[in-house]
Scaffold this motif. Structure first.
Motif, PDB file in Angstrom:
ATOM      1  N   ALA A  61       0.830  -1.203   0.000  1.00  0.00           N
ATOM      2  CA  ALA A  61       0.000   0.000   0.000  1.00  0.00           C
ATOM      3  C   ALA A  61       0.865   1.255   0.000  1.00  0.00           C
ATOM      4  N   SER A  62       1.932   1.252   0.801  1.00  0.00           N
ATOM      5  CA  SER A  62       2.850   2.394   0.799  1.00  0.00           C
ATOM      6  C   SER A  62       3.594   2.498  -0.528  1.00  0.00           C
ATOM      7  N   GLY A  63       3.921   1.346  -1.106  1.00  0.00           N
ATOM      8  CA  GLY A  63       4.572   1.355  -2.408  1.00  0.00           C
ATOM      9  C   GLY A  63       3.684   1.956  -3.478  1.00  0.00           C
ATOM     10  N   GLU A  65      10.501  -3.719   7.007  1.00  0.00           N
ATOM     11  CA  GLU A  65      11.144  -4.462   5.920  1.00  0.00           C
ATOM     12  C   GLU A  65      10.330  -4.388   4.638  1.00  0.00           C
ATOM     13  N   SER A  66       9.029  -4.628   4.724  1.00  0.00           N
ATOM     14  CA  SER A  66       8.211  -4.606   3.514  1.00  0.00           C
ATOM     15  C   SER A  66       7.978  -3.182   3.015  1.00  0.00           C
ATOM     16  N   GLN A  67       8.034  -2.201   3.922  1.00  0.00           N
ATOM     17  CA  GLN A  67       7.955  -0.808   3.476  1.00  0.00           C
ATOM     18  C   GLN A  67       9.122  -0.480   2.552  1.00  0.00           C
ATOM     19  N   LEU A  68      10.316  -0.831   2.991  1.00  0.00           N
ATOM     20  CA  LEU A  68      11.506  -0.583   2.179  1.00  0.00           C
ATOM     21  C   LEU A  68      11.460  -1.372   0.875  1.00  0.00           C
ATOM     22  N   VAL A 116       9.494   9.633   2.976  1.00  0.00           N
ATOM     23  CA  VAL A 116       9.630   9.361   4.410  1.00  0.00           C
ATOM     24  C   VAL A 116       8.563   8.358   4.824  1.00  0.00           C
ATOM     25  N   VAL A 117       8.958   7.374   5.611  1.00  0.00           N
ATOM     26  CA  VAL A 117       8.036   6.367   6.134  1.00  0.00           C
ATOM     27  C   VAL A 117       8.104   6.369   7.655  1.00  0.00           C
ATOM     28  N   THR A 118       6.940   6.335   8.295  1.00  0.00           N
ATOM     29  CA  THR A 118       6.888   6.073   9.730  1.00  0.00           C
ATOM     30  C   THR A 118       6.203   4.734   9.924  1.00  0.00           C
TER      31      THR A 118
END
Length: 316
Positions: free
Chosen positions: A106-108, A132-135, A187-189
């Motif tokens: 979803a963030s991707g 990990e999956s965000q990156l 940026v990800v939180t």
């Protein structure tokens, strides 16, 4: 026959490229009125809790729910996938890994549609499993030249950098300076913090923010200045604004942002709203997690399991 799939089997069958495509497609269907989602419902007991989410997407032959319990021993996740034509139970899937992947996806997808095309640097708040999956997802949609990670625990962020650097074949920096990740293009939180870890005054013009770690009204990872500075704000679903969007609630309660000014990510994907209008815009995606995203990932896993003969067949 119903197919039972364990965590290990799901992990073998799922991958980020397919999950990205599946999540993007189902969010487009939602925006175009071709898929239905219902927000998470919670039951809290003194020593445990039950959470259930429902959705249906006929175009991908997906109808079902995700249910998970939270207790002292941890969380346990299960997805039930039904055939939308016959109502038959197609599969029961253990869903911890699948949930991690769809949250990252979803963030991707948000990054694909809202970050600047020339965005090349990523700052991450949080060094846990979900990070990990965000990156992985963001690296799949942008050609990253720099990744820098902050967490309160130095050992955790160093372990994360070593593990993900080896997995993705890139150098990952760590920092003890909380404001440094905020100076990146994306940026990800994604933390367990109950209070803000990202402050709006740290952000540069043109940044895209994925706030992915909060799905409770009383938990927020970003301060009101982040929302105030954002030229565009979206969530998975507006239905969740009064239920789960803790990152937006302080701004909604004070009138700093009106509910009508919060859009859905699917509307951007479908071209109903423009999202980013200028290279200088700050954009914000407040990720809560949808059952539709779970079912889209489950359908990918189930189809691959059938094709490869993976899983245990049972008859009720």
């Amino acid at each position: 026959m119903t197919l039972l799939l364990t965590e290990g089997q799901v992990e073998e069958l799922i991958d980020m490229p397919a999950t990205l495509d599946a999540v993007e497609a189902v969010l487009r269907q939602q925006a175009e009125g071709r898929a239905t989602n219902r927000a998470r419902r919670r039951v809290a007991l003194p020593k445990s809790g039950l959470n259930v989410m429902f959705a249906g997407a006929p175009e991908i032959d997906a109808l079902g729910l995700k249910a998970y319990t939270v207790a002292r021993g941890g969380a346990r996740f299960y997805t039930m996938l039904f055939d939308p034509e016959t109502g038959g139970l197609l599969s029961i899937l253990q869903s911890d890994k699948m949930g991690q992947m769809r949250t990252g996806a979803a963030s991707g997808v948000a990054t694909r549609h809202l970050a600047r095309e020339d965005a090349r640097t990523l700052g991450i708040y949080g060094a846990g499993w979900q990070a990990e999956s965000q990156l992985e997802a963001i690296a799949a949609v942008r050609d990253l030249e720099r990744v820098i990670v902050y967490s309160r625990n130095e050992q955790s962020r160093k372990r994360f950098a070593a593990k993900m650097g080896e997995r993705l074949g890139m150098d990952i920096e760590t920092t003890h300076a909380a404001e440094e990740p905020a100076a990146q293009d994306i940026v990800v939180t994604v933390t367990s913090s109950g209070g803000p870890v990202l402050h709006g005054e740290w952000l540069r013009p043109g940044t895209h923010v994925n706030a992915a770690g909060s799905n409770f009204l009383f938990k927020t990872e970003i301060d009101r200045e982040v929302v105030k500075r954002a030229a565009f704000v979206c969530a998975d679903a507006r239905e969740e604004l009064g239920l789960e969007a803790g990152d937006l609630m302080p701004s909604l309660e004070t009138g700093a942002i009106l509910p009508e000014a919060v859009y859905e990510l699917g509307q951007v994907i479908a071209g109903h709203v423009p999202g980013r209008k200028s290279p200088e815009d700050i954009t914000l995606f407040a990720s809560q997690g949808l059952a539709l995203e779970d079912l889209a990932a489950a359908r990918v896993v189930y189809d691959r399991a059938v094709e490869r003969g993976v899983g245990q067949k049972i008859e009720f």
